[in-house]
Design a protein around this motif. Structure first.
Motif, PDB file in Angstrom:
ATOM      1  N   ARG A   1       0.757  -1.306   0.063  1.00 32.32           N
ATOM      2  CA  ARG A   1       0.044   0.049   0.019  1.00 32.32           C
ATOM      3  C   ARG A   1       0.956   1.155   0.064  1.00 32.32           C
ATOM      4  NH1 ARG A   1      -3.429   3.294  -0.666  1.00 32.32           N
ATOM      5  NH2 ARG A   1      -5.146   3.824   1.040  1.00 32.32           N
ATOM      6  N   ALA A   2       0.403   2.112  -0.846  1.00 31.99           N
ATOM      7  CA  ALA A   2       1.329   3.537  -0.758  1.00 31.99           C
ATOM      8  C   ALA A   2       0.336   4.431  -0.665  1.00 31.99           C
ATOM      9  CB  ALA A   2       1.804   3.872  -2.242  1.00 31.99           C
ATOM     10  N   GLU A   3       0.364   5.231   0.474  1.00 38.87           N
ATOM     11  CA  GLU A   3      -0.658   6.117   0.898  1.00 38.87           C
ATOM     12  C   GLU A   3      -0.148   7.582   0.751  1.00 38.87           C
ATOM     13  OE1 GLU A   3      -3.173   5.826   4.593  1.00 38.87           O
ATOM     14  OE2 GLU A   3      -1.648   4.144   5.018  1.00 38.87           O
TER      15      GLU A   3
ATOM     16  N   CYS B   1       8.504   0.042  -8.091  1.00 42.01           N
ATOM     17  CA  CYS B   1       7.605  -0.994  -7.110  1.00 42.01           C
ATOM     18  C   CYS B   1       6.425  -0.786  -7.441  1.00 42.01           C
ATOM     19  CB  CYS B   1       7.946  -0.546  -5.707  1.00 42.01           C
ATOM     20  SG  CYS B   1       7.068  -1.616  -4.583  1.00 42.01           S
ATOM     21  N   LEU B   2       5.399  -1.650  -7.616  1.00 40.19           N
ATOM     22  CA  LEU B   2       4.095  -1.840  -7.796  1.00 40.19           C
ATOM     23  C   LEU B   2       3.401  -1.506  -6.631  1.00 40.19           C
ATOM     24  CD1 LEU B   2       3.225  -4.336 -10.994  1.00 40.19           C
ATOM     25  CD2 LEU B   2       3.585  -1.601 -10.956  1.00 40.19           C
ATOM     26  N   CYS B   3       2.605  -0.628  -6.371  1.00 37.01           N
ATOM     27  CA  CYS B   3       1.869  -0.262  -5.101  1.00 37.01           C
ATOM     28  C   CYS B   3       0.304   0.066  -5.224  1.00 37.01           C
ATOM     29  CB  CYS B   3       2.497   0.947  -4.480  1.00 37.01           C
ATOM     30  SG  CYS B   3       4.015   1.072  -4.055  1.00 37.01           S
ATOM     31  N   ARG B   4      -0.456  -0.321  -4.269  1.00 39.52           N
ATOM     32  CA  ARG B   4      -1.796  -0.039  -4.544  1.00 39.52           C
ATOM     33  C   ARG B   4      -2.129   1.489  -3.905  1.00 39.52           C
ATOM     34  NH1 ARG B   4      -5.491  -2.506  -6.240  1.00 39.52           N
ATOM     35  NH2 ARG B   4      -4.450  -4.532  -6.451  1.00 39.52           N
ATOM     36  N   THR B   5      -2.730   2.008  -4.589  1.00 41.70           N
ATOM     37  CA  THR B   5      -2.751   3.706  -4.197  1.00 41.70           C
ATOM     38  C   THR B   5      -4.375   3.818  -4.124  1.00 41.70           C
ATOM     39  OG1 THR B   5      -2.049   4.241  -6.723  1.00 41.70           O
ATOM     40  CG2 THR B   5      -0.767   4.911  -4.811  1.00 41.70           C
TER      41      THR B   5
ATOM     42  N   GLY C   1      -6.280   0.623  -9.444  1.00 42.61           N
ATOM     43  CA  GLY C   1      -5.886   1.261  -8.414  1.00 42.61           C
ATOM     44  C   GLY C   1      -4.246   1.166  -8.046  1.00 42.61           C
ATOM     45  N   ILE C   2      -3.676   0.861  -9.097  1.00 43.27           N
ATOM     46  CA  ILE C   2      -2.152   0.466  -8.787  1.00 43.27           C
ATOM     47  C   ILE C   2      -1.325   1.672  -9.378  1.00 43.27           C
ATOM     48  CG2 ILE C   2      -0.244  -1.098  -9.586  1.00 43.27           C
ATOM     49  CD1 ILE C   2      -2.503  -3.304  -9.349  1.00 43.27           C
ATOM     50  N   SER C   3      -0.122   1.958  -8.776  1.00 40.49           N
ATOM     51  CA  SER C   3       0.740   2.861  -9.063  1.00 40.49           C
ATOM     52  C   SER C   3       2.077   2.118  -9.330  1.00 40.49           C
ATOM     53  CB  SER C   3       0.920   4.187  -8.531  1.00 40.49           C
ATOM     54  OG  SER C   3      -0.687   4.749  -8.333  1.00 40.49           O
TER      55      SER C   3
ATOM     56  N   ASN D   1      -2.566   5.697 -10.094  1.00 47.53           N
ATOM     57  CA  ASN D   1      -3.492   4.579 -10.303  1.00 47.53           C
ATOM     58  C   ASN D   1      -3.495   4.169 -11.856  1.00 47.53           C
ATOM     59  OD1 ASN D   1      -4.709   4.780  -7.717  1.00 47.53           O
ATOM     60  ND2 ASN D   1      -6.008   6.256  -8.375  1.00 47.53           N
ATOM     61  N   GLU D   2      -2.329   4.549 -12.517  1.00 47.19           N
ATOM     62  CA  GLU D   2      -2.237   4.218 -14.026  1.00 47.19           C
ATOM     63  C   GLU D   2      -1.049   3.074 -14.274  1.00 47.19           C
ATOM     64  OE1 GLU D   2      -4.548   4.676 -16.487  1.00 47.19           O
ATOM     65  OE2 GLU D   2      -5.393   5.784 -15.088  1.00 47.19           O
ATOM     66  N   GLY D   3      -0.658   2.652 -13.103  1.00 46.94           N
ATOM     67  CA  GLY D   3       0.559   1.798 -12.909  1.00 46.94           C
ATOM     68  C   GLY D   3       0.482   0.541 -13.638  1.00 46.94           C
ATOM     69  N   TRP D   4      -0.864   0.067 -13.822  1.00 43.02           N
ATOM     70  CA  TRP D   4      -0.909  -1.464 -14.681  1.00 43.02           C
ATOM     71  C   TRP D   4      -0.446  -1.359 -16.128  1.00 43.02           C
ATOM     72  CZ3 TRP D   4      -0.940  -5.954 -12.715  1.00 43.02           C
ATOM     73  CH2 TRP D   4      -1.299  -6.778 -13.330  1.00 43.02           C
TER      74      TRP D   4
END
Ligand SMILES: Cc1cc2nc3c(=O)[nH]c(=O)nc-3n(C[C@H](O)[C@H](O)[C@H](O)COP(=O)(O)OP(=O)(O)OC[C@H]3O[C@@H](n4cnc5c(N)ncnc54)[C@H](O)[C@@H]3O)c2cc1C
Length: 396
Positions: free
Chosen positions: A143-145, A171-175, A184-186, A231-234
């Motif tokens: 998780r990235a907050e 790193c792929l993180c859930r934002t 929801g990944i960045s 949020n466009e990391g995918w």
């Protein structure tokens, strides 16, 4: 499509061959040819030798410090340097995050990170997989907050190759935990040299410890370290994987291992070993040589057809290359026969010089065999690649 080498390509190949012969440090060559483990400094030395020659980024455009080589030149470079015993180039910077920053990064990121990748000022690692999120990568939980002008990151990554050497992780993180999994990944660039980062080795079947678990506890990244849009990391993650899979085809590696296999057969024959004189072994060596050449042709065809970077064809290359790498290792093990028993992880790490019986390559055969079990798993398993082919190429 004409698949024969033209005059320019023949001259180019000769230039690469001569350069490598003259500039590759003999101790690195010796380790690589005998399947001994390379130290961090070995990789860095070779990268810097290439960088000085202007060949530090064979796959990048000239404007970013690359060579601007076309697909054929890149292929010839890979084959000739590998055959001569050069290390693989560090893919995490050059073929993974580098191309992503070139396509999606902002100017500041390009200016800062790209030259440092070429000279390995920064050693990168890949923070994609997590326990329970390998094939189903979109289920990742790290998780990235966003807090003010930085991200606070918590989570665990796993199988991080050479992470113990790394300065930085892409790193792929859930934002956005509320969004649909892929939305929801960045992709965030994380400096690993800060409190809260713990890297622990995972011991592998060959006795090595190349892969790691990485814990991130309240680790910080300034918002400037976000790649592209939040949020466009995918999208960036998939682009990166196409490059990674094409690289895993490992055509240079296949050529080198084929040469080593032939030398092992010759040595065994010279010593009167009846197994290697067996026509069935020779038959398998001939067959695999034809298959390596077929993979080379396939790589050239895919490269000639793709203008927008590697597409789903990369999955075909990944499957074929990884299978051939395993088969070459199996044949080397078969030719070494009982002499492979001498395998000793301490020898691989240059901690002792006990060679054991048999020819010069026999001692490394078992480690190579065990190490190559990974090729059909990493970069996305071959089962998953078959799914991609069925969906995106066959269209079922
Ligand atoms: C040596 C090594 C180095 C690695 N390096 C890195 C690295 O540097 N960074 C990083 O982020 N990751 C790395 N990885 C992780 C790698 O990408 C994952 O192992 C891989 O994606 C598979 O995920 P998994 O291990 O969780 O297997 P799982 O997803 O649990 O799969 C288990 C089995 O089920 C099969 N399976 C799963 N789903 C399907 C499906 N839908 N259809 C058919 N079969 C399916 C798989 O093919 C596999 O055989 C590395 C892995 C290895 C082994």
């Amino acid at each position: 499509m004409d698949l024969s080498w033209n005059e320019h390509e023949i001259a180019f190949r000769e230039q690469v061959r001569e350069f490598t012969e003259k500039n590759l440090p003999p101790d690195i060559r010796e380790k690589q040819m005998h399947h001994r483990r390379l130290a961090k400094d070995d990789y860095i030395r070779w990268h810097r030798i290439l960088a000085q020659q202007g060949w530090g980024a064979p796959n990048w455009p000239k404007e970013y410090g690359g060579t601007g080589w076309n697909a054929v030149e890149r292929l010839l470079f890979e084959i000739e340097t590998f055959k001569a015993g050069a290390p693989r180039l560090l893919s995490f910077g050059l073929t993974m995050i580098g191309p992503v920053l070139i396509k999606f990064g902002n100017q500041q990121q390009k200016d800062y990170y790209l030259p440092r990748i070429i000279t390995v000022e920064d050693w990168w690692c890949q923070g994609y997989s997590e326990p329970g999120s390998g094939s189903d990568l979109a289920s990742l939980k790290t998780r990235a907050e966003r807090v003010g002008d930085k991200y606070i990151i918590n989570g665990q990554k796993t199988w991080t190759t050479l992470g113990h050497h790394a300065d930085w992780m892409f790193c792929l993180c859930r934002t956005d935990p509320a969004a649909k999994a892929q939305r929801g990944i960045s992709m965030i660039l994380i400096d690993l040299r800060q409190p809260g980062v713990t890297v622990r080795p995972i011991k592998t079947l060959d006795g090595g410890a190349e892969v790691n678990e990485v814990w991130l506890e309240n680790v910080e990244a300034p918002i400037e370290n976000l790649v592209g849009q939040e949020n466009e990391g995918w999208t960036y993650a998939k682009y990166l994987l196409g490059h990674e899979r094409t690289g895993i085809a490992g055509i240079g590696h296949c050529h080198r291992e084929l040469n080593i296999l032939k030398r092992m057969v010759n040595e065994a024959m010279a010593s009167g070993d009846s197994l290697s004189l067996d026509h069935r072994v020779m038959d398998q060596v001939n067959q695999i040589e034809a298959q390596v050449l077929a993979l080379e042709m396939l790589l050239l065809r895919v490269a000639a057809d793709s203008t927008a970077g590697p597409g789903p064809q990369a999955s075909i290359l990944k499957i074929r290359g990884s299978e051939l790498q395993q088969e070459l290792a199996r044949l080397q093990m078969q030719v070494a026969g009982p002499n492979a028993w001498a395998y000793d992880p301490a020898w691989m790490r240059q901690e002792n010089d006990f060679h054991g019986p048999g020819g010069e390559f026999d001692i490394g055969a078992a480690a190579t065999y065990f190490d190559n079990r990974k090729t059909t798993i990493y970069g996305g398993t071959n089962e998953i690649q078959k799914g991609i082919i069925v969906k995106h190429i066959i269209g079922v």
